[in-house]
Design a protein around this motif. Sequence first.
Motif, PDB file in Angstrom:
ATOM      1  N   THR A  39       0.837  -1.185   0.000  1.00  0.00           N
ATOM      2  CA  THR A  39       0.000   0.000   0.000  1.00  0.00           C
ATOM      3  C   THR A  39       0.876   1.240   0.000  1.00  0.00           C
ATOM      4  OG1 THR A  39      -1.758  -1.134   1.211  1.00  0.00           O
ATOM      5  CG2 THR A  39      -1.818   1.264   1.229  1.00  0.00           C
ATOM      6  N   THR A  41       0.936   5.677   0.117  1.00  0.00           N
ATOM      7  CA  THR A  41       0.204   6.872   0.534  1.00  0.00           C
ATOM      8  C   THR A  41       1.038   8.111   0.279  1.00  0.00           C
ATOM      9  OG1 THR A  41      -0.991   5.672   2.283  1.00  0.00           O
ATOM     10  CG2 THR A  41      -0.914   8.071   2.450  1.00  0.00           C
ATOM     11  N   SER A 112      -4.535  13.310   1.999  1.00  0.00           N
ATOM     12  CA  SER A 112      -3.767  12.118   1.653  1.00  0.00           C
ATOM     13  C   SER A 112      -4.447  11.374   0.513  1.00  0.00           C
ATOM     14  CB  SER A 112      -3.609  11.186   2.855  1.00  0.00           C
ATOM     15  OG  SER A 112      -4.868  10.670   3.249  1.00  0.00           O
ATOM     16  N   SER A 114      -4.278   7.362  -0.947  1.00  0.00           N
ATOM     17  CA  SER A 114      -3.754   6.015  -0.721  1.00  0.00           C
ATOM     18  C   SER A 114      -4.233   5.078  -1.825  1.00  0.00           C
ATOM     19  CB  SER A 114      -4.226   5.484   0.645  1.00  0.00           C
ATOM     20  OG  SER A 114      -3.763   6.312   1.690  1.00  0.00           O
TER      21      SER A 114
END
Length: 239
Positions: A39, A41, A112, A114
């Motif tokens: 993942t 971000t 943000s 992600s």
Amino acid sequence: MKKLLFVLACAASLGLWISCNNGAQELDVTLHGGMDDKTYTNVGTVTAKKITMVTRKAGKVLRDSNDNIVKPTDGKDYYRGWEYDKTEGEDVEYWFYNEWDAGTDVTFDSASVSWSNNVGVWSEGFTTGHENVSNAKYYDFNFKLINDDGKLDHWFSIQKSGDVYQFGNDNAYEYGTAKLSVSGDLEGNFEIATLKKLDSKYTDYKRMRLDKWTYDEVTEEYKPYTGVYYLTNVKFTKN
């Protein structure tokens, strides 16, 4: 005989390719299913223009010679409301209508984006395949403004399918699946022309007075409601 058994063991290693040259074993594992859970971000800031629905007061409500109400004919969605007139010393009925204002510039310091390179397995009938990550990605776009009224949630699931962007399925019930105009790269700096709920979400407010929403007992003044809005020129700049 021992060497032959060792070679056979290398060849029959449950789909794993093993090189046994010079006695060294090199393991090459290729995943043909499951998930890649990496993942990513980006954090940064968001600037945008906030377009707010406001209430406008028009003229007084008048009646013709037959005592029928004469409604303005300029096409606005008028509704009636009472307001105290200091000159006349009594409540007077006026025409009101709601519209979008010219907008104000806002900055969201906490933002943000992600995403992940998840590769999921899909099946249809007797056919099994894998999602093409390069052509189907979901991005969680989050940003917030302190002391914001919060009627427009600042969390968006944005799907990229090739060069087409749209709200993800998680928000389809609220934002629809309209295509988004995105410039730049969602994994870098980018700009989205408009982030707006379905127009039907605003119908409850189109004939509701927003100019006198709450009464401040300290200042003895009414305060307008500014929580019905959408955003344009939404620009994300990563740190």
